[in-house]
Design a protein around this motif. Structure first.
Motif, PDB file in Angstrom:
ATOM      1  N   PHE A  99     -10.435  -1.977   7.490  1.00 59.19           N
ATOM      2  CA  PHE A  99     -10.352  -3.420   7.310  1.00 59.19           C
ATOM      3  C   PHE A  99     -11.479  -4.021   8.157  1.00 59.19           C
ATOM      4  N   LEU A 149      -8.026   3.909   5.834  1.00 61.63           N
ATOM      5  CA  LEU A 149      -8.450   2.623   5.289  1.00 61.63           C
ATOM      6  C   LEU A 149      -9.126   1.794   6.370  1.00 61.63           C
ATOM      7  N   SER A 160     -10.752  -1.224   2.426  1.00 62.30           N
ATOM      8  CA  SER A 160      -9.582  -1.876   1.836  1.00 62.30           C
ATOM      9  C   SER A 160     -10.008  -2.883   0.767  1.00 62.30           C
ATOM     10  N   LEU A 165       0.841  -1.190   0.000  1.00 64.21           N
ATOM     11  CA  LEU A 165       0.000   0.000   0.000  1.00 64.21           C
ATOM     12  C   LEU A 165       0.880   1.246   0.000  1.00 64.21           C
ATOM     13  N   TRP A 170     -10.486  -9.416   0.955  1.00 60.30           N
ATOM     14  CA  TRP A 170      -9.527  -8.301   1.025  1.00 60.30           C
ATOM     15  C   TRP A 170      -9.512  -7.539  -0.285  1.00 60.30           C
TER      16      TRP A 170
END
Length: 329
Positions: free
Chosen positions: A31, A29, A87, A21, A329
């Motif tokens: 997650f 971001l 993400s 990244l 992901w």
């Protein structure tokens, strides 16, 4: 084999491919959980926000491992009020392993990966911390972090044939070393802290070495070299649950693994996990899972067959981190 290695084999640690990244402030971001994450700050700085915990400032050389698959955020300093970018959405719209986001400010580079446990309900996993933070010193990571993450960064940037396998093996080593670091430095209750206590570690090793033994608190206390009362207090305070509760959970998880095997009988499983009779094992197993061993096995195999993994008699395939990463992901 040491107990940490033995348990990691039992839980079947598997790592997935990593992504690089490249983030310029301001950025944030999200997650959303479901994967056990690894973040290595290669350069720059950022803030980790783990739901329910105070934010953690991260800098170049810092390593973070999240063994409990908790939802969390990474963001540039001062980004708390900004909208968070998923993400997963970033990964979906960007081909390859190098992802970029943010504005035009300070650059932060983070190597992000994920791993799974094939047996995520193993009692030891419940005792892992939510966050393992291995900090750098003056911007320099410990030597073992630098070596492994340097190789990971090179693979994420320049990967070629076999790159995913290389990164998975490197990540296995990174996660294991991070857990060992936590074992040696942390003081909150949990399974890893139990390994750091010589008396509790002897009891844990005895349980995992011979799960079928007729363990009692007194017998485990003798293995630990303590009186019964002192051992019970120490084990509970260190591991976070009483010794017999830990033993029961460990036996049930092993039983579930054995029952998935094609030829294991309930009577055979009972003897291997410390029950004198099939009937007593069935009572304990039903209390733990909500159904008898035979019904649980049929249900497990039906789920496997419904998922397209093969006929009901086939053992369940392992959950791969690569597949989980592709989905989440």
């Amino acid at each position: 084999m040491d107990l940490l290695s033995s348990v990691l084999r039992e839980v079947r640690l598997e790592s997935a491919a990593y992504r690089l990244l490249e983030l310029r402030a301001p950025w944030r971001l999200r997650f959303d959980g479901g994967l056990r994450g690894v973040h290595v700050v290669a350069c720059g700085r950022c803030v980790l926000r783990l739901d329910g915990e105070p934010p953690r400032d991260l800098g170049a050389g810092d390593l973070v491992v999240l063994p409990q698959a908790d939802a969390h955020e990474l963001g540039s300093v001062g980004s708390a009020g900004r909208p968070a970018l998923s993400s997963l959405d970033l990964a979906r719209r960007t081909p390859g392993t190098r992802l970029a986001a943010g504005g035009a400010g300070e650059l932060t580079t983070v190597v992000c990966g994920a791993f799974t446990f094939g047996d995520g309900d193993h009692p030891a996993v419940a005792g892992f911390p939510r966050c393992v933070h291995v900090p750098a010193v003056d911007g320099q990571p410990p030597g073992w972090v630098a070596g492994v993450t340097g190789a990971l960064l090179a693979e994420a940037r320049d990967g070629g044939p076999g790159s995913e396998v290389v990164m998975a093996r490197l990540s296995d080593a990174l996660v294991t070393r991070a857990l060992r670091h936590h074992l040696q430095t942390a003081d909150e209750p949990g399974w890893l802290r139990g390994l750091h206590d010589p008396h509790v570690a002897r009891a844990l090793a005895a349980v995992h070495a011979d799960l079928a033994a007729p363990w009692t608190v007194s017998a485990l206390a003798r293995a630990a070299g303590l009186s019964r009362a002192a051992f019970a207090r120490r084990f509970t305070a260190t591991v976070g649950q009483p010794p017999m509760q830990y033993l029961y959970g460990t036996r049930m998880r092993r039983a579930m693994t054995l029952l998935r095997a094609e030829h294991a009988t309930a009577a055979g499983v009972a003897s291997r996990v410390g029950y004198a009779s099939e009937a007593s094992f069935a009572v304990a197993f039903t209390r733990h899972t909500g159904c008898p061993p035979g019904a649980w096995r049929r249900r497990s195999r039906s789920r496997t067959a419904a998922a397209g993994a093969g006929p009901p008699s086939s053992p369940a395939p392992p959950v791969t981190a690569e597949g989980a990463l592709a989905r989440r992901w």
